[in-house]
Design a protein around this motif. Structure first.
Motif, PDB file in Angstrom:
ATOM      1  N   LEU A  96     -31.738  -3.968  14.737  1.00  0.00           N
ATOM      2  CA  LEU A  96     -33.160  -3.636  14.778  1.00  0.00           C
ATOM      3  C   LEU A  96     -33.515  -2.781  15.980  1.00  0.00           C
ATOM      4  O   LEU A  96     -34.295  -1.841  15.883  1.00  0.00           O
ATOM      5  N   THR A  97     -32.922  -3.089  17.131  1.00  0.00           N
ATOM      6  CA  THR A  97     -33.335  -2.413  18.359  1.00  0.00           C
ATOM      7  C   THR A  97     -32.350  -1.334  18.796  1.00  0.00           C
ATOM      8  O   THR A  97     -32.388  -0.919  19.958  1.00  0.00           O
ATOM      9  N   ASP A  98     -31.461  -0.905  17.895  1.00  0.00           N
ATOM     10  CA  ASP A  98     -30.480   0.123  18.234  1.00  0.00           C
ATOM     11  C   ASP A  98     -29.675  -0.255  19.467  1.00  0.00           C
ATOM     12  O   ASP A  98     -29.526   0.545  20.401  1.00  0.00           O
ATOM     13  N   GLY A  99     -29.181  -1.481  19.495  1.00  0.00           N
ATOM     14  CA  GLY A  99     -28.309  -1.883  20.588  1.00  0.00           C
ATOM     15  C   GLY A  99     -29.037  -2.425  21.804  1.00  0.00           C
ATOM     16  O   GLY A  99     -28.651  -2.149  22.933  1.00  0.00           O
ATOM     17  N   GLY A 100     -30.096  -3.212  21.563  1.00  0.00           N
ATOM     18  CA  GLY A 100     -30.716  -3.943  22.668  1.00  0.00           C
ATOM     19  C   GLY A 100     -31.840  -3.224  23.386  1.00  0.00           C
ATOM     20  O   GLY A 100     -32.341  -3.696  24.388  1.00  0.00           O
ATOM     21  N   GLY A 101     -32.273  -2.085  22.848  1.00  0.00           N
ATOM     22  CA  GLY A 101     -33.304  -1.302  23.505  1.00  0.00           C
ATOM     23  C   GLY A 101     -34.702  -1.794  23.234  1.00  0.00           C
ATOM     24  O   GLY A 101     -34.870  -2.791  22.540  1.00  0.00           O
ATOM     25  N   PRO A 102     -35.738  -1.153  23.737  1.00  0.00           N
ATOM     26  CA  PRO A 102     -35.671   0.008  24.625  1.00  0.00           C
ATOM     27  C   PRO A 102     -35.094  -0.357  25.991  1.00  0.00           C
ATOM     28  O   PRO A 102     -35.459  -1.391  26.532  1.00  0.00           O
ATOM     29  N   GLY A 103     -34.224   0.482  26.523  1.00  0.00           N
ATOM     30  CA  GLY A 103     -33.536   0.148  27.765  1.00  0.00           C
ATOM     31  C   GLY A 103     -32.699  -1.093  27.551  1.00  0.00           C
ATOM     32  O   GLY A 103     -31.827  -1.110  26.687  1.00  0.00           O
ATOM     33  N   THR A 104     -33.008  -2.138  28.298  1.00  0.00           N
ATOM     34  CA  THR A 104     -32.293  -3.401  28.120  1.00  0.00           C
ATOM     35  C   THR A 104     -33.257  -4.516  27.749  1.00  0.00           C
ATOM     36  O   THR A 104     -32.965  -5.688  27.941  1.00  0.00           O
ATOM     37  N   ALA A 105     -34.404  -4.146  27.164  1.00  0.00           N
ATOM     38  CA  ALA A 105     -35.450  -5.143  26.887  1.00  0.00           C
ATOM     39  C   ALA A 105     -34.990  -6.205  25.908  1.00  0.00           C
ATOM     40  O   ALA A 105     -35.494  -7.330  25.925  1.00  0.00           O
ATOM     41  N   ASN A 106     -34.053  -5.859  25.021  1.00  0.00           N
ATOM     42  CA  ASN A 106     -33.590  -6.838  24.034  1.00  0.00           C
ATOM     43  C   ASN A 106     -32.075  -7.014  24.080  1.00  0.00           C
ATOM     44  O   ASN A 106     -31.444  -7.254  23.063  1.00  0.00           O
ATOM     45  N   THR A 107     -31.509  -6.890  25.263  1.00  0.00           N
ATOM     46  CA  THR A 107     -30.081  -7.133  25.433  1.00  0.00           C
ATOM     47  C   THR A 107     -29.867  -8.619  25.686  1.00  0.00           C
ATOM     48  O   THR A 107     -30.447  -9.170  26.616  1.00  0.00           O
ATOM     49  N   ILE A 147     -45.167   3.217  18.262  1.00  0.00           N
ATOM     50  CA  ILE A 147     -43.748   3.143  17.912  1.00  0.00           C
ATOM     51  C   ILE A 147     -43.268   1.793  18.427  1.00  0.00           C
ATOM     52  O   ILE A 147     -42.818   1.661  19.558  1.00  0.00           O
ATOM     53  N   PHE A 148     -43.434   0.798  17.556  1.00  0.00           N
ATOM     54  CA  PHE A 148     -43.292  -0.600  17.986  1.00  0.00           C
ATOM     55  C   PHE A 148     -41.965  -0.884  18.667  1.00  0.00           C
ATOM     56  O   PHE A 148     -41.907  -1.609  19.653  1.00  0.00           O
ATOM     57  N   LEU A 149     -40.885  -0.302  18.121  1.00  0.00           N
ATOM     58  CA  LEU A 149     -39.569  -0.681  18.635  1.00  0.00           C
ATOM     59  C   LEU A 149     -39.193   0.077  19.906  1.00  0.00           C
ATOM     60  O   LEU A 149     -38.142  -0.143  20.472  1.00  0.00           O
ATOM     61  N   LEU A 150     -40.059   0.953  20.356  1.00  0.00           N
ATOM     62  CA  LEU A 150     -39.768   1.653  21.615  1.00  0.00           C
ATOM     63  C   LEU A 150     -40.647   1.150  22.758  1.00  0.00           C
ATOM     64  O   LEU A 150     -40.572   1.654  23.868  1.00  0.00           O
ATOM     65  N   GLU A 151     -41.510   0.186  22.469  1.00  0.00           N
ATOM     66  CA  GLU A 151     -42.337  -0.390  23.528  1.00  0.00           C
ATOM     67  C   GLU A 151     -41.760  -1.745  23.901  1.00  0.00           C
ATOM     68  O   GLU A 151     -41.484  -2.569  23.021  1.00  0.00           O
ATOM     69  N   VAL A 152     -41.603  -1.973  25.202  1.00  0.00           N
ATOM     70  CA  VAL A 152     -40.894  -3.164  25.657  1.00  0.00           C
ATOM     71  C   VAL A 152     -41.451  -4.444  25.028  1.00  0.00           C
ATOM     72  O   VAL A 152     -40.730  -5.212  24.395  1.00  0.00           O
ATOM     73  N   TRP A 153     -42.755  -4.662  25.171  1.00  0.00           N
ATOM     74  CA  TRP A 153     -43.286  -5.958  24.746  1.00  0.00           C
ATOM     75  C   TRP A 153     -43.407  -6.059  23.238  1.00  0.00           C
ATOM     76  O   TRP A 153     -43.149  -7.107  22.661  1.00  0.00           O
TER      77      TRP A 153
END
Lengths: 329, 347
Positions: A270-281, A183-189
């Motif tokens: 794409l990341t549903d608001g900067g997720g997973p967590g704050t990885a893409n904030t 699940i590409f968009l739920l893994e940090v890297w």
């Protein structure tokens, strides 16, 4: 259709005649040349309201606290917003900061900017060089590579979200090749990789066009001379194209940095608001959340963050103007 | 086709650089086209098919049939019998590796077959309801209406106001002209992301929050438009304007009846850009608009995908709706767009 447009135009023309009346009166009063003020006024009113006034307000709000929206209801607190934003044990470690999200956003934006700018520049350069050597089909491929630029960030975000979904096409290909379903968009890297990838996919065509314009400005006879001397095309690229294009590329690079620092829209979708967590904030998201979508709307703090980002962008812009001036000579 | 592909500047001979070039172009085209094509294909699938994995390429749906003696429609399966004969049967139930099927032509008789011998029959089927349902069941019709309104009004105002400013800056001499021009150009360096908080406060002050006019007014004055039109107007000879003045035409009439028609090519380019900008706008409407009946398509689509994140068949259909106008504009006017971008460095 033709009748309709003629009809619409006649209405517009009548309307314009109506507007003309007061301007004729004004023209008699102030003279012909000063009519310029009148023509430029509507634009300047809008620029003042939505650009110049906000710049002043951003600075003013950055020095006030509280949660009231009206500036006269807000207490002056000096540099407190800035000192709180910059209050860190170590700038390398966001967790040690008072506003850890701000510093996480800065770290994320920094890495995103570095990777996105480099990636886009390299890809756009290669594409532009390849397009430039085409004799046939140049316009077609130029259009194909430019097309994504015209899409909206929401469309791009959703197209890729679907492509990368758990049940998406990519996972199906990965499974076919014997890989593991991710699940590409739920893994940090992975999510960070795909945010950069999608940005390059989205904006590359724009920079390709600009570099292509630069390539076309290089005189043809230099290449002709090199060809007569039997210089290989590979060597021509390193010895002629790249040195002559460097001033151009530098301007493009800084433009890329300016754009990258402002990353928000497509990454957010794409990341549903900067997720997973704050990885893409990223920084813009921090400002947006602080001012608009948190429980307490901290306009002062958001403005202070805006001012800091504005200063960074200003520095980059000055570099760009300087480079562009140099490139002209 | 092959002849076209292999045609190069060195006649008849294809060297390694040519091959690499074509590889790059082909790969690039695939990378750009596949995700878009995939979203478009998926948008025409049924809900069940969108959610199935591994995905099918072409939108299909299962074939169902009514069989005498059964209340519900049964799905049709292709049964490859051990002797090689192929027959269509209807599936009654399946337990483990055994399936109970019924011969469609002879419904009284049920058969027990191993599931390995049957495959489900599917028909190519474009699910156009994905496009009509969201318009009826959700607010997408309103969103599209709002977007069209914003796009049309903002574009007309952009053309009018920017051309007026460009006219003033190219054809008049007045004190502070250069300063005003520099001020307008300087707004290029002040992106929305830096001033979004105070810009929203201004909108609230003007009582335009959650109002489409708030979206429109903040976007119609564009430095790009003023700059583009000014450069174009500088090429219009001043004699033309002088002649009109001699004929006692008012300044406003000169603008409206002489300068504006002469600028048609530049206005057309700006109109194309403005339509694309306004159709695609995201961050600013996201800040200004708060109630769903005022959402533009982009904001509504984003809200919808957050709220109904499993309804991908609807999300994708509306995504395609959102990209179609821009795509049509691009297909028809690509030359002007790519040249406009290359010429002015704006998008």
């Amino acid at each position: 259709m033709k009748n309709l447009s003629a009809f619409l135009f006649s209405i517009l023309d009548k309307f314009m005649r109506f507007i003309e009346l007061p301007t004729v009166y004004l023209q008699k009063k102030i003279g012909v040349q000063r009519m310029g003020y009148l023509f430029v006024a509507p634009n300047m009113v809008l620029f003042s309201l939505f650009v110049f006034l906000p710049v002043g307000l951003a600075i003013a709000y950055a020095f006030t606290g509280g949660t009231n929206m009206l500036i006269w209801d807000r207490p002056f607190i000096g540099f407190e917003n800035f000192s709180r934003l910059l209050n860190c044990g170590s700038y390398m470690d966001p967790a040690s900061c008072e506003f850890d999200l701000f510093w996480t956003a800065i770290h994320n934006t920094w890495w995103y900017t570095l990777l996105n700018a480099t990636g886009t520049l390299v890809m756009a350069l290669i594409t532009a060089v390849v397009l430039n050597r085409l004799t046939k089909g140049k316009a077609l491929f130029r259009s194909i590579f430019f097309y994504p630029v015209l899409l909206s960030p929401v469309v791009v975000g959703l197209i890729w979200k679907w492509f990368l979904a758990r049940d998406g096409l990519l996972n199906s290909l990965v499974l076919d090749l014997g890989g593991e379903r991710t699940i590409f968009l739920l893994e940090v890297w992975w999510s960070r990789f795909w945010v950069v990838y999608v940005s390059i996919w989205f904006h590359m065509g724009f920079f390709t066009l600009i570099i292509l314009a630069g390539l076309q400005a290089i005189p043809r006879d230099i290449y002709e001379a090199a060809k007569v001397d039997g210089t290989s095309e590979w060597r021509q690229f390193w010895r002629i194209t790249l040195p002559l294009l460097t001033p151009n590329l530098l301007v493009v690079a800084v433009l890329l940095l300016i754009r990258s620092v402002q990353v928000f829209d497509e990454a957010w979708v794409l990341t549903d608001g900067g997720g997973p967590g704050t990885a893409n904030t990223f920084i813009v998201q921090f400002i947006y959340q602080t001012a608009f979508s948190s429980e307490v709307r901290l306009y002062g703090l958001a403005s202070a963050a805006s001012v800091l980002m504005g200063l960074a962008l200003l520095a980059l812009t000055l570099i760009q103007v300087w480079l562009a001036k140099k490139a002209e000579y | 086709m092959l002849k076209f592909l292999t045609r190069t500047r060195h006649h008849g001979k294809m060297d390694i650089t040519d091959i690499l070039s074509w590889l790059w172009l082909t790969l690039g085209t695939a990378v750009i086209a596949i995700p878009i094509a995939w979203a478009m294909l998926s948008s025409l699938k049924t809900e069940a098919e969108v959610n199935s994995f591994p995905p099918s390429l072409i939108p299909q749906s299962t074939v169902n049939t009514q069989v005498e003696g059964y209340d519900k429609d049964l799905s049709v399966w292709k049964w490859t019998q051990p002797n090689g004969e192929i027959k269509n049967v209807a599936l009654v139930r399946r337990i483990g590796i055994k399936a109970t099927v019924v011969d469609i032509d002879n419904p009284e008789k049920t058969l027990q077959v191993p599931t390995s011998e049957i495959t489900q029959l599917k028909d190519v089927n474009f699910q156009w309801q994905n496009y009509t349902d969201p318009l009826e069941r959700f607010d997408f019709f309103t969103y599209i209406n709002n977007t069209v309104f914003v796009t049309v009004v903002a574009t007309i105002l952009t053309l009018l106001l920017n051309s007026m400013a460009a006219f003033a800056l190219s054809k008049y001499k007045f004190r502070g002209k250069n300063a005003i021009f520099m001020l307008i150009l300087s707004t290029l360096m002040l992106p929305l992301s830096v001033i979004m908080v105070p810009a929203f406060i201004v909108i609230v002050g003007l009582n335009l929050a959650d109002n489409l006019w708030g979206v429109i007014f903040a976007t119609v004055a564009t430095p790009t438009g003023v700059f583009m039109l000014r450069q174009y107007m500088l090429t219009i000879p001043d004699d033309l304007i002088e002649a009109a003045r001699v004929d006692a035409a008012s300044e406003f009439r000169i603008y409206w009846r002489i300068v504006l028609p002469l600028c048609a090519p530049a206005l057309a380019v700006l109109a194309i850009f403005s339509v694309i900008w306004r159709w695609n706008d995201f961050l600013w409407p996201l800040i200004v608009l708060s109630s769903p009946e005022n959402y533009t398509l982009q904001i509504g689509l984003n809200a919808f995908q957050g709220q109904f994140s499993v309804e991908w068949h609807y999300i994708l259909a509306m995504t395609v709706i959102a990209l179609i106008p821009v795509t049509i504009v691009f297909l028809v006017l690509q030359k002007y767009i790519t040249e406009g971008v290359a010429g002015s460095g704006v998008k």
